[in-house]
Scaffold this motif. Structure first.
Motif, short mmCIF file in Angstrom:
data_model
loop_
_atom_site.label_atom_id
_atom_site.label_comp_id
_atom_site.label_asym_id
_atom_site.label_seq_id
_atom_site.Cartn_x
_atom_site.Cartn_y
_atom_site.Cartn_z
N SER A 123 0.82 -1.20 0.00
CA SER A 123 0.00 0.00 0.00
C SER A 123 0.86 1.25 0.00
O SER A 123 2.00 1.25 0.46
CB SER A 123 -0.92 -0.01 1.21
OG SER A 123 -1.79 -1.11 1.16
N ARG A 124 0.28 2.34 -0.46
CA ARG A 124 1.02 3.59 -0.59
C ARG A 124 1.55 4.14 0.73
O ARG A 124 2.56 4.82 0.75
CB ARG A 124 0.13 4.65 -1.23
CG ARG A 124 -0.27 4.32 -2.64
CD ARG A 124 -1.02 5.42 -3.31
NE ARG A 124 -2.19 5.84 -2.54
CZ ARG A 124 -2.92 6.89 -2.86
NH1 ARG A 124 -2.63 7.62 -3.90
NH2 ARG A 124 -3.97 7.21 -2.13
N LEU A 125 0.86 3.88 1.82
CA LEU A 125 1.27 4.44 3.11
C LEU A 125 1.85 3.41 4.07
O LEU A 125 1.96 3.67 5.27
CB LEU A 125 0.08 5.17 3.76
CG LEU A 125 -0.49 6.33 2.94
CD1 LEU A 125 -1.70 6.93 3.64
CD2 LEU A 125 0.56 7.39 2.71
N GLN A 126 2.22 2.26 3.54
CA GLN A 126 2.79 1.21 4.38
C GLN A 126 4.01 1.74 5.15
O GLN A 126 4.87 2.39 4.57
CB GLN A 126 3.22 0.02 3.51
CG GLN A 126 3.52 -1.22 4.29
CD GLN A 126 2.28 -1.84 4.89
OE1 GLN A 126 1.20 -1.80 4.31
NE2 GLN A 126 2.41 -2.39 6.07
N GLY A 127 4.04 1.52 6.47
CA GLY A 127 5.15 1.96 7.29
C GLY A 127 5.04 3.40 7.77
O GLY A 127 5.90 3.87 8.50
N SER A 147 -11.44 9.87 6.75
CA SER A 147 -10.01 10.05 6.46
C SER A 147 -9.18 9.01 7.19
O SER A 147 -8.27 8.40 6.61
CB SER A 147 -9.55 11.45 6.87
OG SER A 147 -10.22 12.43 6.12
N ALA A 148 -9.48 8.79 8.47
CA ALA A 148 -8.73 7.81 9.26
C ALA A 148 -8.85 6.42 8.64
O ALA A 148 -7.87 5.68 8.53
CB ALA A 148 -9.24 7.80 10.70
N LYS A 149 -10.06 6.06 8.22
CA LYS A 149 -10.28 4.75 7.63
C LYS A 149 -9.56 4.62 6.28
O LYS A 149 -9.00 3.57 5.97
CB LYS A 149 -11.77 4.49 7.48
CG LYS A 149 -12.46 4.32 8.84
CD LYS A 149 -13.96 4.29 8.76
CE LYS A 149 -14.47 2.99 8.24
NZ LYS A 149 -15.95 2.89 8.31
N LEU A 150 -9.52 5.69 5.51
CA LEU A 150 -8.83 5.66 4.23
C LEU A 150 -7.31 5.54 4.42
O LEU A 150 -6.66 4.74 3.75
CB LEU A 150 -9.15 6.91 3.41
CG LEU A 150 -8.49 7.01 2.04
CD1 LEU A 150 -8.88 5.83 1.15
CD2 LEU A 150 -8.86 8.31 1.38
N PHE A 151 -6.76 6.31 5.36
CA PHE A 151 -5.33 6.20 5.64
C PHE A 151 -4.97 4.77 6.07
O PHE A 151 -3.97 4.21 5.63
CB PHE A 151 -4.90 7.18 6.74
CG PHE A 151 -4.82 8.61 6.29
CD1 PHE A 151 -4.13 8.97 5.15
CD2 PHE A 151 -5.41 9.62 7.04
CE1 PHE A 151 -4.02 10.30 4.74
CE2 PHE A 151 -5.32 10.95 6.65
CZ PHE A 151 -4.62 11.29 5.49
N ALA A 152 -5.81 4.19 6.92
CA ALA A 152 -5.56 2.82 7.38
C ALA A 152 -5.66 1.83 6.22
O ALA A 152 -4.84 0.91 6.12
CB ALA A 152 -6.54 2.45 8.49
N GLY A 158 -8.65 -4.94 9.51
CA GLY A 158 -7.29 -5.41 9.39
C GLY A 158 -6.23 -4.34 9.51
O GLY A 158 -5.04 -4.60 9.33
N GLY A 159 -6.64 -3.11 9.85
CA GLY A 159 -5.69 -2.02 9.99
C GLY A 159 -5.16 -1.87 11.41
O GLY A 159 -5.58 -2.58 12.32
N LYS A 160 -4.25 -0.92 11.57
CA LYS A 160 -3.66 -0.63 12.88
C LYS A 160 -4.15 0.74 13.32
O LYS A 160 -4.03 1.72 12.58
CB LYS A 160 -2.14 -0.61 12.80
CG LYS A 160 -1.53 -1.94 12.48
CD LYS A 160 -0.03 -1.85 12.44
CE LYS A 160 0.59 -3.18 12.08
NZ LYS A 160 2.06 -3.10 12.03
N ALA A 161 -4.69 0.81 14.55
CA ALA A 161 -5.19 2.08 15.07
C ALA A 161 -5.19 2.08 16.58
O ALA A 161 -5.35 1.03 17.22
CB ALA A 161 -6.62 2.34 14.58
#
Length: 65
Positions: free
Chosen positions: A2-6, A22-27, A54-57
């Motif tokens: 993904s584009r924002l991995q790491g 926005s938060a869900k899209l970033f994740a 499956g995201g981190k938050a």
């Protein structure tokens, strides 16, 4: 990958509306997200939705304004 991995992102106003979206899209793009809002149940719900997908938050109840 993904584009924002790491990457790490802080989103204020993440308890609802544009902030939550926005938060869900970033994740979804791979970022670990700190979701911030002054309404604890709302911000906890956003973090739970991200984790369920499956995201981190983590959630932080605070008034950033």
């Amino acid at each position: 990958m993904s584009r924002l991995q790491g990457k790490r992102v802080i989103v204020t106003g993440a308890g609802s509306g544009i902030g939550r979206a926005s938060a869900k899209l970033f994740a979804a793009e791979g970022a670990a997200v700190v979701v911030v809002d002054k309404v604890p149940p709302a911000v906890e719900e956003t973090a739970a939705e991200i984790k369920a997908a499956g995201g981190k938050a983590i959630s932080v109840a605070a008034d950033a304004g």
